[in-house]
Design a protein around this motif. Structure first.
Motif, short mmCIF file in Angstrom:
data_model
loop_
_atom_site.label_atom_id
_atom_site.label_comp_id
_atom_site.label_asym_id
_atom_site.label_seq_id
_atom_site.Cartn_x
_atom_site.Cartn_y
_atom_site.Cartn_z
N ILE A 1 7.79 -32.06 -0.82
CA ILE A 1 8.65 -33.19 -0.40
C ILE A 1 9.62 -32.72 0.69
N ARG A 2 10.22 -31.54 0.46
CA ARG A 2 11.23 -31.05 1.41
C ARG A 2 10.60 -30.66 2.74
N SER A 3 9.38 -30.11 2.69
CA SER A 3 8.77 -29.71 3.97
C SER A 3 8.52 -30.94 4.83
N SER B 1 19.66 -19.20 7.69
CA SER B 1 19.39 -20.64 7.64
C SER B 1 20.65 -21.48 7.46
N ASN B 2 21.81 -20.81 7.42
CA ASN B 2 23.06 -21.56 7.32
C ASN B 2 24.11 -20.95 8.25
N THR B 3 23.64 -20.35 9.34
CA THR B 3 24.54 -19.58 10.20
C THR B 3 24.45 -20.03 11.65
N LEU B 4 25.64 -20.17 12.26
CA LEU B 4 25.74 -20.51 13.68
C LEU B 4 26.35 -19.30 14.39
N GLY C 1 20.67 -13.43 -1.94
CA GLY C 1 22.05 -12.97 -1.76
C GLY C 1 22.97 -14.04 -1.19
N ALA C 2 22.40 -14.96 -0.40
CA ALA C 2 23.23 -16.02 0.19
C ALA C 2 23.39 -17.20 -0.75
N ALA C 3 22.50 -17.31 -1.75
CA ALA C 3 22.51 -18.51 -2.61
C ALA C 3 23.86 -18.74 -3.30
N PRO C 4 24.52 -17.68 -3.84
CA PRO C 4 25.82 -17.95 -4.46
C PRO C 4 26.93 -18.25 -3.45
N VAL C 5 26.75 -17.84 -2.19
CA VAL C 5 27.83 -17.97 -1.21
C VAL C 5 28.25 -19.43 -1.09
N GLN C 6 27.26 -20.32 -0.90
CA GLN C 6 27.67 -21.72 -0.83
C GLN C 6 27.20 -22.48 -2.08
N ASN C 7 26.88 -21.72 -3.15
CA ASN C 7 26.47 -22.37 -4.40
C ASN C 7 25.43 -23.44 -4.09
N ARG D 1 32.32 -28.53 8.09
CA ARG D 1 30.97 -28.01 8.31
C ARG D 1 30.47 -27.27 7.08
N GLU D 2 29.19 -27.43 6.78
CA GLU D 2 28.56 -26.61 5.73
C GLU D 2 28.05 -25.32 6.36
N VAL D 3 27.59 -25.42 7.60
CA VAL D 3 27.05 -24.27 8.32
C VAL D 3 28.19 -23.31 8.65
N ARG D 4 27.90 -22.01 8.50
CA ARG D 4 28.93 -20.99 8.65
C ARG D 4 28.82 -20.30 10.00
N SER D 5 29.98 -19.99 10.59
CA SER D 5 29.97 -19.15 11.79
C SER D 5 29.80 -17.71 11.37
N ALA E 1 19.72 -26.24 10.47
CA ALA E 1 20.27 -25.49 9.33
C ALA E 1 20.37 -26.44 8.14
N GLY E 2 19.53 -27.46 8.10
CA GLY E 2 19.62 -28.45 7.02
C GLY E 2 20.87 -29.30 7.24
N SER E 3 21.57 -29.64 6.16
CA SER E 3 22.79 -30.45 6.29
C SER E 3 23.84 -29.66 7.07
N ILE F 1 14.57 -24.57 -0.81
CA ILE F 1 15.77 -24.28 -0.01
C ILE F 1 15.54 -22.93 0.69
N PRO F 2 15.64 -22.91 2.02
CA PRO F 2 15.37 -21.64 2.71
C PRO F 2 16.45 -20.60 2.43
N GLY F 3 16.18 -19.36 2.82
CA GLY F 3 17.21 -18.33 2.74
C GLY F 3 16.94 -17.30 1.66
C1 LIG Z 1 15.76 -27.01 6.35
C2 LIG Z 1 16.95 -26.56 5.55
C3 LIG Z 1 17.23 -27.19 4.34
C4 LIG Z 1 18.32 -26.77 3.56
N1 LIG Z 1 18.57 -27.39 2.38
C5 LIG Z 1 19.60 -26.99 1.61
C6 LIG Z 1 19.86 -27.61 0.36
O1 LIG Z 1 19.15 -28.52 -0.08
N2 LIG Z 1 20.91 -27.17 -0.37
C7 LIG Z 1 21.71 -26.15 0.05
O2 LIG Z 1 22.65 -25.79 -0.67
N3 LIG Z 1 21.49 -25.53 1.24
C8 LIG Z 1 20.46 -25.93 2.02
N4 LIG Z 1 20.23 -25.32 3.23
C9 LIG Z 1 21.16 -24.27 3.70
C10 LIG Z 1 20.67 -22.82 3.44
O3 LIG Z 1 19.30 -22.79 3.17
C11 LIG Z 1 21.41 -22.18 2.27
O4 LIG Z 1 22.79 -22.17 2.52
C12 LIG Z 1 20.94 -20.73 2.04
O5 LIG Z 1 21.50 -20.22 0.85
C13 LIG Z 1 21.28 -19.81 3.19
O6 LIG Z 1 20.60 -18.59 2.98
P1 LIG Z 1 20.42 -17.53 4.14
O7 LIG Z 1 19.93 -16.27 3.53
O8 LIG Z 1 19.60 -18.09 5.22
O9 LIG Z 1 21.94 -17.37 4.59
P2 LIG Z 1 22.54 -16.98 6.01
O10 LIG Z 1 22.52 -18.15 6.91
O11 LIG Z 1 21.96 -15.72 6.51
O12 LIG Z 1 24.05 -16.72 5.56
C14 LIG Z 1 24.84 -17.78 5.10
C15 LIG Z 1 26.22 -17.24 4.71
O13 LIG Z 1 26.09 -16.36 3.60
C16 LIG Z 1 26.56 -15.05 3.93
N5 LIG Z 1 25.65 -14.10 3.29
C17 LIG Z 1 24.31 -14.00 3.46
N6 LIG Z 1 23.81 -13.02 2.69
C18 LIG Z 1 24.87 -12.48 2.02
C19 LIG Z 1 25.02 -11.42 1.09
N7 LIG Z 1 23.97 -10.69 0.67
N8 LIG Z 1 26.27 -11.14 0.63
C20 LIG Z 1 27.35 -11.85 1.04
N9 LIG Z 1 27.27 -12.85 1.94
C21 LIG Z 1 26.05 -13.17 2.42
C22 LIG Z 1 26.54 -14.97 5.45
O14 LIG Z 1 27.50 -14.05 5.94
C23 LIG Z 1 26.86 -16.42 5.82
O15 LIG Z 1 28.26 -16.64 5.77
C24 LIG Z 1 19.15 -25.71 4.02
C25 LIG Z 1 18.85 -25.08 5.25
C26 LIG Z 1 17.76 -25.50 6.00
C27 LIG Z 1 17.45 -24.81 7.29
#
Ligand SMILES: Cc1cc2nc3c(=O)[nH]c(=O)nc-3n(C[C@H](O)[C@H](O)[C@H](O)COP(=O)(O)OP(=O)(O)OC[C@H]3O[C@@H](n4cnc5c(N)ncnc54)[C@H](O)[C@@H]3O)c2cc1C
Length: 343
Positions: A222-224, A55-58, A123-129, A333-337, A236-238, A118-120
């Motif tokens: 609210i978010r939905s 949810s945060n990947t391009l 494990g990804a939650a700490p990556v972008q805090n 960008r907030e979204v990660r490649s 991918a959100g923001s 927040i989707p995802g």
């Molecule tokens: C509709 C929508 C709303 C959103 N709202 C918010 C918001 O309010 N606040 C916010 O902060 N974010 C928000 N996001 C962004 C996103 O949900 C978060 O960044 C989330 O934590 C990404 O989780 P993911 O598992 O989908 O990560 P992915 O997209 O799969 O991965 C994101 C990054 O984390 C790395 N990663 C994933 N898993 C691991 C792991 N186990 N170990 C090490 N690295 C890892 C990946 O390599 C990549 O660089 C939103 C996204 C969407 C689509």
């Protein structure tokens, strides 16, 4: 490598829904399997990229010439933290973040209710805090267990080592760290927070906001509504981070844009990119082909199919250039490649 598939399209594994194939792809259900997959990748000289819920990947159109590991490691446990008022919650990296929020709030625990919806994955939650409504993951984070690639060290990273900042962490800077589980400290006592208009409006409509579960449910709802997209669209959100600039720079900009909102972060000021896109650039709903900025929140980029990563990138670069031209601010960008580890 057992269970490794070849030439797997990655678009269905991301919420943006664009990009090419993974040369190799595997779903990782356990720490043990992760070790096997990583050792095998090292032996074959294959580079690795980690995916959670996507949810945060391009994903690049040309695909990923390496092994994409989709982390699905399960498990969730709750323990008293010894203080009588708190609980330690440990969750596998593959658990959905919202499942963890729902579990914790159902047990009357406080601390992550504002991060509901927040989707995802965990494990990804700490990556972008991850952060929302005045709360960040860093507020409750205790530690993350990681395995590093290719060194294969098993480390426990604490909150200081995690170097959290606004959408920043050591895990983001150092992609060799693969998170296998995360531990949070939650509270049994209510955490009183600043109120937000979204929640106040819900309260006025009669929505109960007494417990952490009430708040989590209300925010999910609210978010939905905020992130509504059509069936053939992705987001991918923001897409961009809110820029952080010096106080001096903010003061100069404020003379040109007196109503520009700014929020202190240490000695700097975080400014609302949504406000700039909306008020300065009038880009709410701005569209080019199949890609557009949301009418609800101009920070949210929406991709209608069919689209390519190149088109998304060009659209995003255009937004960045217009912002730079109008304000002098470089946005990130907030979204990660999908980034392969170096070997
Ligand atoms: C509709 C929508 C709303 C959103 N709202 C918010 C918001 O309010 N606040 C916010 O902060 N974010 C928000 N996001 C962004 C996103 O949900 C978060 O960044 C989330 O934590 C990404 O989780 P993911 O598992 O989908 O990560 P992915 O997209 O799969 O991965 C994101 C990054 O984390 C790395 N990663 C994933 N898993 C691991 C792991 N186990 N170990 C090490 N690295 C890892 C990946 O390599 C990549 O660089 C939103 C996204 C969407 C689509």
């Amino acid at each position: 490598m057992d269970y490794v598939e070849e030439n797997v399209p990655l678009a269905p594994y991301t919420t943006l829904g664009v990009g090419g194939q993974a040369r190799f792809f595997a779903e990782v259900q356990s720490r043990a399997y992760l070790c096997v997959a990583l050792r095998s990748a090292t032996a074959k000289g294959v580079r690795v990229c980690v995916l959670g819920g996507g949810s945060n990947t391009l994903v690049p159109d040309e695909g990923v010439d390496g092994l994409v590991l989709r982390i699905k490691i399960p498990g969730m446990s709750f323990h008293d933290d010894g203080t009588g008022t708190g609980a330690l919650v440990r969750a596998g990296a593959g658990i959905s973040w919202n499942t963890l929020v729902r579990y914790a709030t159902s047990r009357g625990l406080w601390g992550i209710e504002n991060l509901s919806g927040i989707p995802g994955t965990v494990g990804a939650a700490p990556v972008q805090n991850i952060g929302a409504y005045g709360t960040e993951l860093a507020d409750t984070f205790v530690s993350a267990d990681v395995i590093t690639f290719p060194k294969m060290e098993h480390l426990r990273i604490n909150a200081t080592q995690a170097q959290f900042g606004y959408r920043e962490s050591i895990f983001k800077k150092d992609s060799s760290m693969i998170i296998t589980s995360v531990t949070l400290r939650l509270s049994r006592e209510r955490i009183v927070r600043k109120t937000y208009s979204d929640l106040e409006n819900a309260r006025e409509r009669g929505v109960m906001l007494d417990t952490s579960l009430d708040i989590a449910r209300a925010l999910q709802d609210i978010r939905s509504k905020k992130f509504t997209i059509r069936a053939n669209e992705g987001t991918a959100g923001s897409f961009f981070k809110n820029p952080i600039i010096s106080k001096e720079r903010y003061d100069v900009l404020q003379k040109r844009f007196p109503n520009m909102p700014g929020f202190p972060i240490g000695t700097n000021i975080k400014i609302s990119l949504a406000w700039i896109l909306d008020t300065v650039l009038h880009m709410r709903g701005f569209r080019k082909g199949n890609i557009y900025l949301s009418d609800h929140n101009p920070l949210v980029l929406v991709v209608r199919q069919p689209s390519t990563e190149k088109e998304v990138g060009e659209f995003a670069d255009d937004i960045a250039l217009r912002t730079k031209t109008a304000t002098g601010i470089t946005i990130e960008r907030e979204v990660r490649s999908c980034k392969l580890t170096t070997m």
